[in-house]
Design a protein around this motif. Structure first.
Motif, PDB file in Angstrom:
ATOM      1  N   ALA A 116      42.686  -3.873  86.327  1.00 45.43           N
ATOM      2  CA  ALA A 116      43.660  -4.659  85.458  1.00 45.43           C
ATOM      3  C   ALA A 116      43.273  -4.402  83.804  1.00 45.43           C
ATOM      4  N   ALA A 117      41.997  -4.578  83.094  1.00 42.81           N
ATOM      5  CA  ALA A 117      41.654  -3.532  81.692  1.00 42.81           C
ATOM      6  C   ALA A 117      42.127  -1.908  81.293  1.00 42.81           C
ATOM      7  N   GLY A 118      42.507  -1.756  82.492  1.00 42.63           N
ATOM      8  CA  GLY A 118      42.658   0.143  82.321  1.00 42.63           C
ATOM      9  C   GLY A 118      41.418   1.157  82.232  1.00 42.63           C
ATOM     10  N   ILE A 119      40.269   0.116  82.934  1.00 42.78           N
ATOM     11  CA  ILE A 119      39.231   1.138  83.267  1.00 42.78           C
ATOM     12  C   ILE A 119      39.128   1.735  84.175  1.00 42.78           C
ATOM     13  N   TRP A 120      39.047   3.518  84.372  1.00 35.79           N
ATOM     14  CA  TRP A 120      39.040   4.343  85.445  1.00 35.79           C
ATOM     15  C   TRP A 120      38.481   4.372  85.691  1.00 35.79           C
ATOM     16  N   THR A 121      36.317   4.529  85.671  1.00 30.87           N
ATOM     17  CA  THR A 121      35.896   4.710  86.552  1.00 30.87           C
ATOM     18  C   THR A 121      34.458   3.104  86.611  1.00 30.87           C
TER      19      THR A 121
END
Length: 172
Positions: A116-121
């Motif tokens: 939801a926060a746009g963290i990809w890894t």
């Protein structure tokens, strides 16, 4: 302090706050004492623990009585802007509550919040001897990147870690 072992439909995942500090740090210390969870030798005080972990990406699992069964928390890997979407995490479960889906529920909450926060890894280093942690991470969609051989000394001997990561399919 006694351990609580109930899970199932009464298991609740809520944000980790200062009110949970005593049990969170006790569970952390129990994992440290077992010897295959972390290079740390002592749980930090609450202030240091709190400062090192991202408030939006830390959760506790509570039983029906409100007792803390486990926790998960993420930290920045680096302040370099290219890595803004990469976090490192830890997940710990009270020894009396293991094998009941607590870690899986905590990892799901972490994955939901990071996506939801746009963290990809989301990544972690796991001792290869910690088979239960490697298994729960695999079930949560983490893959093994490789083994970091002799990455650090722990109680006077070199230890390896297995680097696991989950790349979000929801973040482009």
């Amino acid at each position: 302090m006694t351990s609580r072992t109930g899970t199932g439909p009464d298991l609740r995942i809520v944000p980790l706050t200062a009110e949970h500090a005593e049990r969170v740090l006790a569970i952390y210390q129990a994992g440290i004492d077992e010897g295959d969870a972390t290079f740390e030798t002592e749980a930090p005080g609450w202030e240091a623990f709190d400062a090192a972990r991202l408030p939006a990406h830390r959760f506790v699992a509570l039983d029906a009585d409100g007792a803390v069964l486990g926790w998960v928390a993420a930290s920045r890997v680096t302040d370099r802007c290219a890595y803004a979407g990469v976090v490192e995490h830890s997940v710990y479960v009270d020894p009396g509550a293991r094998g009941r889906g607590v870690a899986s529920a905590l990892l799901k909450a972490l994955i939901d919040s990071t996506e939801a926060a746009g963290i990809w890894t989301v990544q972690s280093g796991v001792f290869p001897e910690n088979a239960a942690s490697l298994a729960v991470h695999a079930r949560a969609g983490f893959r093994v990147i490789g083994t970091r051989e002799r990455i650090g000394r722990h109680h006077g001997r070199w230890r390896d870690t297995v680097l696991v990561e989950r790349r979000s399919p929801a973040v482009d």
